[in-house]
Design an enzyme around this catalytic site. Structure first.
Site, PDB file in Angstrom:
ATOM      1  N   ARG A  91      -3.316  -9.856   5.510  1.00 45.50           N
ATOM      2  CA  ARG A  91      -3.797  -9.993   4.124  1.00 45.50           C
ATOM      3  C   ARG A  91      -2.677  -9.511   3.206  1.00 45.50           C
ATOM      4  NH1 ARG A  91      -6.090  -6.743   0.240  1.00 45.50           N
ATOM      5  NH2 ARG A  91      -7.749  -7.644  -1.006  1.00 45.50           N
ATOM      6  N   LYS A  97       0.815  -1.226   0.000  1.00 45.98           N
ATOM      7  CA  LYS A  97       0.000   0.000   0.000  1.00 45.98           C
ATOM      8  C   LYS A  97       0.844   1.269   0.000  1.00 45.98           C
ATOM      9  CE  LYS A  97      -4.382  -1.829   1.508  1.00 45.98           C
ATOM     10  NZ  LYS A  97      -5.367  -2.029   2.560  1.00 45.98           N
TER      11      LYS A  97
HETATM   12  N1  HH2 Z   1      -7.403  -3.754   1.236  1.00 44.17           N
HETATM   13  C1  HH2 Z   1      -7.769  -3.827  -0.078  1.00 44.17           C
HETATM   14  C2  HH2 Z   1      -8.869  -4.597  -0.462  1.00 44.17           C
HETATM   15  N2  HH2 Z   1      -9.572  -5.297   0.453  1.00 44.17           N
HETATM   16  N3  HH2 Z   1      -9.926  -5.982   2.691  1.00 44.17           N
HETATM   17  C3  HH2 Z   1      -9.588  -5.941   3.993  1.00 44.17           C
HETATM   18  N4  HH2 Z   1     -10.283  -6.623   4.920  1.00 44.17           N
HETATM   19  N5  HH2 Z   1      -8.525  -5.173   4.426  1.00 44.17           N
HETATM   20  C4  HH2 Z   1      -7.772  -4.446   3.564  1.00 44.17           C
HETATM   21  O1  HH2 Z   1      -6.826  -3.762   4.021  1.00 44.17           O
HETATM   22  C5  HH2 Z   1      -8.116  -4.466   2.170  1.00 44.17           C
HETATM   23  C6  HH2 Z   1      -9.222  -5.262   1.764  1.00 44.17           C
HETATM   24  C7  HH2 Z   1      -6.983  -3.074  -1.111  1.00 44.17           C
HETATM   25  O2  HH2 Z   1      -5.916  -3.826  -1.572  1.00 44.17           O
HETATM   26  P1  HH2 Z   1      -5.854  -4.645  -2.964  1.00 44.17           P
HETATM   27  O3  HH2 Z   1      -6.838  -5.761  -2.975  1.00 44.17           O
HETATM   28  O4  HH2 Z   1      -4.439  -5.048  -3.189  1.00 44.17           O
HETATM   29  O5  HH2 Z   1      -6.193  -3.540  -4.062  1.00 44.17           O
HETATM   30  P2  HH2 Z   1      -7.469  -3.169  -4.901  1.00 44.17           P
HETATM   31  O6  HH2 Z   1      -8.513  -2.654  -3.966  1.00 44.17           O
HETATM   32  O7  HH2 Z   1      -6.948  -2.102  -5.848  1.00 44.17           O
HETATM   33  O8  HH2 Z   1      -7.912  -4.423  -5.604  1.00 44.17           O
END
Ligand code: HH2
Length: 284
Positions: free
Chosen positions: A258, A223
């Site tokens: 995660r 992030k």
């Molecule tokens: N962060 C993202 C998505 N889902 N769910 C939880 N519970 N906690 C988090 O910190 C979280 C989440 C964002 O990360 P990512 O899936 O890598 O990116 P994107 O939203 O661009 O798919």
């Protein structure tokens, strides 16, 4: 934190920090957008993450990165359902669906998912209804506002107190709807309507969030906070920082991390676990 997290037919022992591997079936995720956009590629990626030691797979079909637009539920469902279905069938680990939409959550549970991960913290009554009508594990995450606008100018009086109160209140709402406390996991939502200072304050306050009595999940992998600290602009080159946060989270009581990079995270946690357990001779 001892105990179990009940997620459908899975009872996850909370004896060591669990690793949730990220499977984004999206064309536009900030961290790996487009890498696994087809169902076939996403399934292969998920199977690889299980081989690398993932305890849970989190399948998402909508990017919630800052500034992202909401995806219609039909599009999101078409992306995630075949992936959830195959990973639930072909792996022994619980499959989580990362969605804010009740129809998608319901369909994913029908396709074999055991966890609903809602970045909106079950604020939508329809999501509470889906949760209460299932036996799934639930990740209740804090987000200020919504992805399109959340990073515009996030402000809090006391970020830790406000996030903690929100998580407590949403967990109470789920329990009032009939959800067992042992199905709930809470998440401060790193980067969701938070400045670097807010994120750092929340990471320092993980033991306080643990006082709520639910397992705590931390998602900081790749992030922007890591980019802000290190100057690394490319998300895929934030592995060292991501592992650093995961170990910090584990040391401070996180039950689940995660992450995108399962192998490296598991390796770092294994070293820490060996040190604290006094391996090979007994307690340190
Ligand atoms: N962060 C993202 C998505 N889902 N769910 C939880 N519970 N906690 C988090 O910190 C979280 C989440 C964002 O990360 P990512 O899936 O890598 O990116 P994107 O939203 O661009 O798919």
């Amino acid at each position: 934190m001892a105990g179990v997290w009940r997620c459908g037919r899975h009872a996850l022992a909370l004896e060591r920090t669990l690793v949730m591997g990220i499977v984004n079936v999206t064309p536009d995720s900030f961290s790996d957008g487009g890498d696994y956009a087809t169902a076939e590629a996403a399934v292969e990626h998920g199977l690889r993450l299980v081989e690398e030691g993932a305890d849970i797979l989190d399948v998402g079909g909508e990017s919630t990165r800052p500034g992202s637009q909401e995806v219609p539920s039909e599009v999101e469902a078409a992306r995630v359902l075949p992936v959830v279905e195959r990973l639930a069938r072909e792996t022994g680990v619980p499959i989580s669906v990362d969605t804010r939409h009740a129809e998608v959550a319901r369909a994913a549970l029908g396709a074999g998912a055991s966890i609903v991960n809602d970045v909106s913290g079950f604020r939508d009554p329809a999501m509470v209804e889906v949760a209460a009508g299932s036996d799934a594990g639930l990740v209740v995450m804090h987000m200020l506002g919504e992805p399109r606008t959340m990073q515009a100018d996030p402000r809090y009086g006391d970020v830790v107190a406000e996030v903690k109160a929100f998580l407590a209140q949403r967990a109470e709402a789920l329990k009032a709807a009939g959800v067992g406390a042992d199905r709930i996991c809470v998440d401060p939502g790193i980067g969701f309507g938070k400045t670097l200072e807010h994120n750092l304050a929340l990471l320092r306050a993980l033991p306080q969030l643990g006082e709520l009595g639910y397992p705590v999940l931390v998602g900081a992998s790749r992030k922007r906070m890591i980019g802000d600290i290190t100057g690394e602009a490319e998300p895929k080159r934030r592995l060292g920082g991501s592992v650093g946060v995961a170990v910090w989270a584990a040391v401070h009581g996180a039950a689940v991390v995660r992450v995108h990079d399962v192998r490296e995270t598991r390796q770092a946690l294994a070293v820490w676990e060996a040190l604290v357990s006094g391996w090979p001779g007994g307690a340190a």
